[in-house]
Scaffold this active site. Structure first.
Site, PDB file in Angstrom:
ATOM      1  N   THR A  97       0.819  -1.074  -0.118  1.00  0.00           N
ATOM      2  CA  THR A  97       0.031  -0.026  -0.170  1.00  0.00           C
ATOM      3  C   THR A  97       0.894   1.255   0.030  1.00  0.00           C
ATOM      4  OG1 THR A  97      -1.912  -1.146   1.288  1.00  0.00           O
ATOM      5  CG2 THR A  97      -1.793   1.227   1.220  1.00  0.00           C
ATOM      6  N   LYS A 172      -7.540   1.637  -2.886  1.00  0.00           N
ATOM      7  CA  LYS A 172      -7.055   1.244  -1.518  1.00  0.00           C
ATOM      8  C   LYS A 172      -7.288   2.370  -0.721  1.00  0.00           C
ATOM      9  CE  LYS A 172      -5.675  -1.430   1.896  1.00  0.00           C
ATOM     10  NZ  LYS A 172      -4.314  -2.248   1.864  1.00  0.00           N
ATOM     11  N   LYS A 240       0.098   5.236   8.678  1.00  0.00           N
ATOM     12  CA  LYS A 240       0.916   5.664   7.114  1.00  0.00           C
ATOM     13  C   LYS A 240      -0.120   5.373   6.230  1.00  0.00           C
ATOM     14  CE  LYS A 240       1.910   2.015   4.884  1.00  0.00           C
ATOM     15  NZ  LYS A 240       1.411   1.296   3.546  1.00  0.00           N
TER      16      LYS A 240
END
Length: 292
Positions: A97, A172, A240
């Site tokens: 990701t 995502k 993150k």
């Protein structure tokens, strides 16, 4: 069957690489911690390497499942410069990701080297990786999609090409935006039920069957009630991801007020030393507020 390099044997990558080996592919693995590679080789058929360039040489595809933008950049174009060691035409599938900008940057570098790149972040968590039931959101050249489907089938439940390079990462981001809001709402609901003197298990049993139901409610309410926060995606990683979402939103002039708020709550949990707990620990934050 294909010859595949798999880089990154973390909580997700370890079982994913295992599924590929069990599916009959020739799998070559690398992890920055050699002991992890040795452990994987004790369970699965494959080859282990202590050098990334040697791992990716003469492979049909190179699959990454690492941590951050800088990790991918370091592997492909930085210190390890894996792109320079790959045969022309090699397909790179990045399950990390990352930002969409990183995907675009790596795709450009790959194209200049005569390689192919795709961003294919996953959803489904560690359990989905173990069970081979992950959802993949893919950004790629349309000509590469069939090959990506075939190569990732061993651990995929759902896969969809979302568009060109970067589209997988942006999808995502949508996933993480939605998940963050759901977990905060679940934490608040459980906290309210507790303060109201309700049987929280009964409450969840009833409302999970109606409009309030969600994967988070079904799979996390019991561990949250028990105060157990070792069951999934860590707060440090969610922070993150949410930072990436908020940076992308800033670039597109998009407001994400709830996402920004939940990101701040996760920052508070990190400051409490809870960064390695799973994301459902938002309930712990509310309970600690009461105690203070």
């Amino acid at each position: 069957m294909a010859t595949l390099a798999f880089i990154g044997l973390g909580n997700m990558g370890y079982p994913m690489a295992g599924h590929l080996a069990n599916h009959g592919h020739s799998v070559r693995v690398y992890n920055r911690t050699p002991a992890r590679t040795a452990q994987w080789l004790s369970e699965y058929q494959g080859e282990g390497f202590d050098n990334i360039s040697h791992t990716v040489r003469h492979c049909d595809a190179v699959i990454l499942c690492v941590g951050r933008d800088d990790d991918v950049r370091d592997i492909l174009t930085g210190q390890h410069n894996a792109i320079a060691a790959m045969n022309p035409g090699t397909l790179i599938i990045d399950h990390t990701t990352t930002s969409a900008h990183l995907a675009e940057e790596m795709a450009s570098a790959a194209k200049n080297a005569g390689l192919r790149f795709s961003d294919a972040p996953v959803s489904g968590g560690q359990q989905g990786a173990i069970n081979g039931q992950l959802s993949l959101m893919v950004g790629c050249d349309s000509r590469d999609y069939d090959e990506i489907q075939r190569l990732t089938a061993a651990y995929t439940r759902t896969i969809e090409r979302m568009g060109e390079i970067g589209s997988g990462q942006k999808t995502k981001m949508v996933n993480q935006i939605c998940v963050a809001g759901l977990i905060q709402a679940l934490a608040e609901g459980l906290h309210f039920a507790e303060k109201a003197g309700l049987d929280r298990d009964k409450v969840m049993s009833v409302i999970s069957q109606g409009a309030a139901g969600s994967w988070q409610m079904s799979n996390r309410h019991q561990t949250m009630i028990a105060g157990e926060y070792q069951h999934g995606f860590a707060i440090d990683w969610m922070r993150k991801d949410l930072d990436i979402c908020l940076e992308e939103a800033h670039r597109s002039n998009t407001e994400l007020p709830v996402t920004a708020l939940v990101n701040h709550y996760y920052q508070e949990l990190q400051s409490m030393g809870a960064g390695r707990l799973d994301t459902s620990a938002l309930l712990l934050r509310l309970q600690n507020k009461d105690e203070s």
